[in-house]
Design a protein around this motif. Sequence first.
Motif, PDB file in Angstrom:
ATOM      1  N   TRP A 149       0.859  -1.132   0.028  1.00 16.23           N
ATOM      2  CA  TRP A 149       0.023   0.102  -0.175  1.00 16.23           C
ATOM      3  C   TRP A 149       0.914   1.158  -0.164  1.00 16.23           C
ATOM      4  O   TRP A 149       0.669   2.148  -0.712  1.00 16.23           O
ATOM      5  N   MET A 204      -1.937  -5.430  -7.867  1.00 15.85           N
ATOM      6  CA  MET A 204      -1.803  -5.684  -6.576  1.00 15.85           C
ATOM      7  C   MET A 204      -2.292  -4.680  -5.536  1.00 15.85           C
ATOM      8  O   MET A 204      -3.323  -4.875  -5.146  1.00 15.85           O
ATOM      9  N   ALA A 205      -1.842  -3.521  -5.758  1.00 14.21           N
ATOM     10  CA  ALA A 205      -2.453  -2.376  -4.885  1.00 14.21           C
ATOM     11  C   ALA A 205      -2.099  -1.137  -6.083  1.00 14.21           C
ATOM     12  O   ALA A 205      -1.037  -0.669  -5.990  1.00 14.21           O
ATOM     13  N   LEU A 206      -3.168  -0.787  -6.981  1.00 14.81           N
ATOM     14  CA  LEU A 206      -2.878   0.013  -8.158  1.00 14.81           C
ATOM     15  C   LEU A 206      -2.535   1.335  -7.501  1.00 14.81           C
ATOM     16  O   LEU A 206      -3.144   1.659  -6.566  1.00 14.81           O
TER      17      LEU A 206
ATOM     18  N   ILE B  94      -5.630   1.610  -4.870  1.00 18.66           N
ATOM     19  CA  ILE B  94      -6.881   0.407  -5.133  1.00 18.66           C
ATOM     20  C   ILE B  94      -6.366  -0.928  -4.930  1.00 18.66           C
ATOM     21  O   ILE B  94      -5.517  -1.423  -5.548  1.00 18.66           O
ATOM     22  N   SER B  95      -6.565  -1.469  -3.554  1.00 18.23           N
ATOM     23  CA  SER B  95      -5.879  -2.660  -3.298  1.00 18.23           C
ATOM     24  C   SER B  95      -6.573  -3.824  -3.526  1.00 18.23           C
ATOM     25  O   SER B  95      -7.667  -4.212  -3.156  1.00 18.23           O
ATOM     26  N   TYR B  96      -6.001  -4.925  -4.143  1.00 16.94           N
ATOM     27  CA  TYR B  96      -6.298  -6.114  -4.504  1.00 16.94           C
ATOM     28  C   TYR B  96      -5.889  -7.254  -3.355  1.00 16.94           C
ATOM     29  O   TYR B  96      -6.015  -8.157  -3.553  1.00 16.94           O
ATOM     30  N   ILE B  97      -4.910  -6.768  -2.526  1.00 17.18           N
ATOM     31  CA  ILE B  97      -4.341  -7.836  -1.661  1.00 17.18           C
ATOM     32  C   ILE B  97      -4.694  -7.273  -0.302  1.00 17.18           C
ATOM     33  O   ILE B  97      -4.909  -6.262   0.144  1.00 17.18           O
ATOM     34  N   ASP B  98      -4.844  -8.348   0.727  1.00 22.35           N
ATOM     35  CA  ASP B  98      -4.943  -8.054   2.040  1.00 22.35           C
ATOM     36  C   ASP B  98      -3.715  -8.125   2.820  1.00 22.35           C
ATOM     37  O   ASP B  98      -2.650  -8.258   2.140  1.00 22.35           O
ATOM     38  N   ARG B 103      -5.150 -12.646  -1.962  1.00 20.06           N
ATOM     39  CA  ARG B 103      -5.871 -11.707  -2.946  1.00 20.06           C
ATOM     40  C   ARG B 103      -7.388 -11.614  -2.552  1.00 20.06           C
ATOM     41  O   ARG B 103      -7.984 -12.748  -1.997  1.00 20.06           O
ATOM     42  N   ILE B 108     -10.324  -2.829  -2.001  1.00 16.77           N
ATOM     43  CA  ILE B 108     -10.409  -1.723  -1.168  1.00 16.77           C
ATOM     44  C   ILE B 108      -9.535  -0.523  -1.725  1.00 16.77           C
ATOM     45  O   ILE B 108      -8.566  -0.706  -2.121  1.00 16.77           O
TER      46      ILE B 108
END
Lengths: 394, 180
Positions: A149, A204-206, B94-98, B103, B108
């Motif tokens: 992030w 992953m986290a754009l 814009i996150s696709y991973i926790d 994934r 979020i």
Amino acid sequence: MNLGKIHKDVAVVGAGMTLFSRRLQETGKEMSWQAAQMALDQAGLTLDDIDAVIMGSAPDAFDGVHKKGDWLIDGAGGVNKPYMRVYTGGGTAVFAPIAGWWHVASGMFERVLVVCEEKMSSCQPHAQSAFAHIWDPILDRPLKPNLVWIFAMEMQRYMHTYNVRYEDIALVAVKNKRNAVGHPCAQLADPDITLEDVINSEPMALPVRRLDISPPSDGAAALVLVSEDTAYELTNEPVWMDGVGWCIDSTMWTNRDLAFPKFVARAARMAYEMAGIKNPREEIDIAEPYDPFDYKELQHLEALGLADPGEAAIMTREGKTQRDGELPVCPSGGLLGVGNPIAATLGIKVGELFWQLSGQAGARQVPGDPAVGVAQAWGDLMQFSSVIVMRRRP
Amino acid sequence: MKETVKPRGKPLSGEEMKQVCHVVARPQVKYAWAVGVAMSHFLAGLKQGKILGRTCVQCERILVPPRMFCERCYRTTDEWVELPGTGVIETFSISYIDTDANRIKEPIFVGVLAFDGAPPHSGIMHYFGEVSQDAIHIGMPVEPVWKPGGERVGAITDIKYFRPREGARPSSNSKRRKRG
């Protein structure tokens, strides 16, 4: 800072590194021993010749063993010698040799072994779970953050502030993964990778996608440092550590503009001043900036004074940072191509400059007889940077 | 016989890892962190639906997150102030991973916001909600969505997320700086 008080010039006379791999059978001690042996062999020395040992390794949490420096001492060759472990997160890769430098530059020690190691595969299911423990426990951790992030947020701010296109950033990943093809230790070398591969890799986290990120790795690297008194007894091609600098900002990272890392610029200024570099763009032949993510290479080039803010992306697009370009950047293949065993990236930053400037880089050799290079690493909670200027003397 | 090639390490696949000897352990360590003087006050403020900052008259910042000393001026901070709670998005992802890099299907929105009523970069990390991938942008005015009073415990998660603030004038932060 009193540069007049430095007693001895310091040279690198040997370097070694293991494979960088997702998972190695060797333990941290075994990897450290392998890398140290290679560096000692290249210097023509044995451990008996070494006066002091510096160990560099990142979070204990990767290993699940507390006080990792003490645990790794046997592999690093520090038993019964003056020994210390240093740790500045990702910045360790260039900070451990700085610690080695001051041991020698002070005049206290003649020959110092610097060993850096990281074994990230022990942490299950992924080293990310250990990274979770670097966040502030009160304000950040309840939000269940992922370390990616922070990079995504920084990259977004960088792109916005300086009007940088994602496509130009992704070209860094392409360049470095291709550069790594000539590296015998590389984990993610790919001669055929294209810009489309990076742009289409999974989000992953754009704006960060999978191929924008360097992989977690196991690996170790080592250097032998000696003073001006004995460097030429060991080799005709010592490479001198002419300037060192380091700087750290606050952990309150939400209170600064993430577009430009001022602490990197401060560390660079210190190293350049010591090395007598007045105009880095004119005087630096090769750069090995820290590239855990592709945009970091660009941001670091700018903070190192090798490009104006936002300009590094244009230089990349125009091919100036290719191995045969005006300013070769990460000719090693970098963390993106060779791998990212945090502290052990010593081997592809300071180690690479040693091999490049002494003409030993083989398939990766930068043409044109480069004489001056700058290596930089970056870490802790995106707040620390270490910089070394290295020179071959005529 | 002396080895001519120095060992550089032996890569292991996931399958090989299962076969060779390894030891599994899960450290059991627990912590109870005292949140401190400044943060106790800040978290108590959140419980009441307030965003509190600490002023430093020397560098003219309002410190959010607050602290009892200014790390730049290295002096005691001066007083508590309440901020309106609204702000602008400084950056986002814009996150696709926790948190463990697994994934997640529905991405979020996370990022840093700078609070209104304070100098630049006075802000925190948080979630953004009620916004689409296409609409979210740096400089977007946002406001907090609080948990109902009875559910607040004095934690950063007393704010569920920040959402776009309708009718707000875009801040000067939203202007894209042209490359010189």
